[in-house]
Design an enzyme around this catalytic site. Sequence first.
Site, PDB file in Angstrom:
ATOM      1  N   ASP A   1       1.347  -1.055   0.397  1.00  0.00           N
ATOM      2  CA  ASP A   1      -0.069  -0.091   0.167  1.00  0.00           C
ATOM      3  C   ASP A   1       1.187   1.069  -0.114  1.00  0.00           C
ATOM      4  O   ASP A   1       1.547   1.082   0.619  1.00  0.00           O
ATOM      5  CB  ASP A   1      -1.008  -0.608   1.046  1.00  0.00           C
ATOM      6  CG  ASP A   1      -1.506   1.805   1.191  1.00  0.00           C
ATOM      7  OD1 ASP A   1      -2.715   1.471   0.720  1.00  0.00           O
ATOM      8  OD2 ASP A   1      -1.541   2.410   2.288  1.00  0.00           O
TER       9      ASP A   1
ATOM     10  N   ASP B   1      -1.630  -0.426   6.155  1.00  0.00           N
ATOM     11  CA  ASP B   1      -1.754  -0.506   7.745  1.00  0.00           C
ATOM     12  C   ASP B   1      -3.077   0.674   8.228  1.00  0.00           C
ATOM     13  O   ASP B   1      -3.307   0.408   9.199  1.00  0.00           O
ATOM     14  CB  ASP B   1      -0.355   1.098   8.289  1.00  0.00           C
ATOM     15  CG  ASP B   1      -0.725   2.277   6.996  1.00  0.00           C
ATOM     16  OD1 ASP B   1      -1.902   2.207   5.994  1.00  0.00           O
ATOM     17  OD2 ASP B   1      -0.432   3.301   7.748  1.00  0.00           O
TER      18      ASP B   1
ATOM     19  N   ASP C   1      -7.393  -1.641   4.556  1.00  0.00           N
ATOM     20  CA  ASP C   1      -5.913  -1.945   4.067  1.00  0.00           C
ATOM     21  C   ASP C   1      -6.484  -3.579   4.312  1.00  0.00           C
ATOM     22  O   ASP C   1      -5.508  -5.174   4.004  1.00  0.00           O
ATOM     23  CB  ASP C   1      -4.526  -2.391   4.347  1.00  0.00           C
ATOM     24  CG  ASP C   1      -4.341  -0.857   3.893  1.00  0.00           C
ATOM     25  OD1 ASP C   1      -4.273  -0.705   2.878  1.00  0.00           O
ATOM     26  OD2 ASP C   1      -3.303  -0.358   4.166  1.00  0.00           O
TER      27      ASP C   1
END
Length: 511
Positions: A179, A378, A382
């Site tokens: 990410d 995080d 996600d």
Amino acid sequence: DIVQVRPGEKVPVDGEVAEGTSYVDESMITGEPVPVQKSAGAEVVGGTLNKTGSFSFTATKVGGDTMLAQIIRMVEAAQGAKLPIQALVDRVTGVFVPVVLAAAALTFGIWLLFGPTPALTFALVNAVAVLIIACPCAMGLATPTSIMVGTGRAAEMGVLFRKGEALQSLRGIDTIALDKTGTLTKGRPELTDLVTADGFERDDVLQTVAAVEAHSEHPVAEAIVEAARASGVKLIKAADFEATPGYGVSATVDERAVAIGADRFMRQMALDVTAFAETASRLADEGKTPLYAAIDGRLAAIIAVADPIKESTPGAIEALHGLGLRVAMITGDNQRTANAIARRLGIDEVIAEVLPDGKVEAVKRLRGNDRKLAFVGDGINDAPALAEADVGLAIGTGTDVAIESADVVLMSGDLRNVPNAIGLSRATITNIKQNLFWAFAYNAALIPVAAGVLYPAYGVLMSPIFAAAAMALSSIFVLGNALRLRRFAPPMGLEEAPASQSPATTTAAAR
């Protein structure tokens, strides 16, 4: 409860600072040696050490709910888990034990029928020697001892394996999906560039622009105001503030008309931005969106605010490539910005313009062609992708939902611990295989000796006493080999990347 913490004391439980300012050493949680500044609203973790100031905080988690208690539970669960490789050990042992019992019975029968006088004594002694030398203690110790030492070493590095299977699964990963926001980047916008036109001074422009942006709630505005404060620029008042959606903002500062916004806002004001064309092109290639500032009808500066890349990220990406892994990035950014960041970092594959609920589909797409994929994230959005991936790694400074969905937690929030975790996984599985080979080969090789195959030619028999010593030696070897993992050197030492300095550390460096 409101708890006061004085300088030099440990924070007793988790909480949120209510009053006061200090620097807290959180190295036991994050692995980072630099104390972290804490002021009102900041979270503190039980067990960390208060360094300089005094503060009061509101207790939010106590007892078994604290982060330290959760870490202990995670480590215990991982250390007590069975890896998939243990199933192979169980199958081998399930065959090995009956074979050994049969070999002992056969040894007893042969010595009883064909052995010298007293045949019964020889038969019993040799059968017992076979049973002792073949005792699969070392096989039983081979996997759990390596898991115990490996997960303990991981915890020292700030890597927590919430699920024991991840310790083996990480070894087979060939693709890492990352990410962007909060993982590759710091997760908050910062002023990265301010280039002034001829006739304007940087501090004066920054002060004027910050005065206008102080009236806006936009994250870009907050980043500019924060940069002004950090530069020591005194904030002044602006009047007649006006925001034009999609264009920019304007106000009056010290009787000067100030406008800040996109290039279309400048064109609307009949200002030519071609003087900054080269700078704007560079900023775009770096994945930054330029803004312009005009003062009293003159183009004064070009400004860029972006979510900066973490200092440790480039080295972590390089280390992942060094481990032979393919690196992908999943982001909601536009394709051009995402491609610019990917070029800077050497990322192999980009999936851009992904909506929060589209990350699971992106993970599935990356897992095509039988790839084994680990996802690092995080945020709350996600969590589904972390659960979908073969191995989910959560940044420990992220949300609780993400952490609960992950198999591995990187406590420091440092991306360098991803290659460290993979390296440790590979080292642990190699260590387990070494243990299993030694335990099985050692036992299998000495069973014929214990049965007495050397007696006809050399008159040599193995006493049960020596068989017991040899069996113990096998277990000691396995334990000693597992303990070698305590000396595991991570591919990336966490001291290699520059850390953001607090005022205290800057002063210490100056000294």
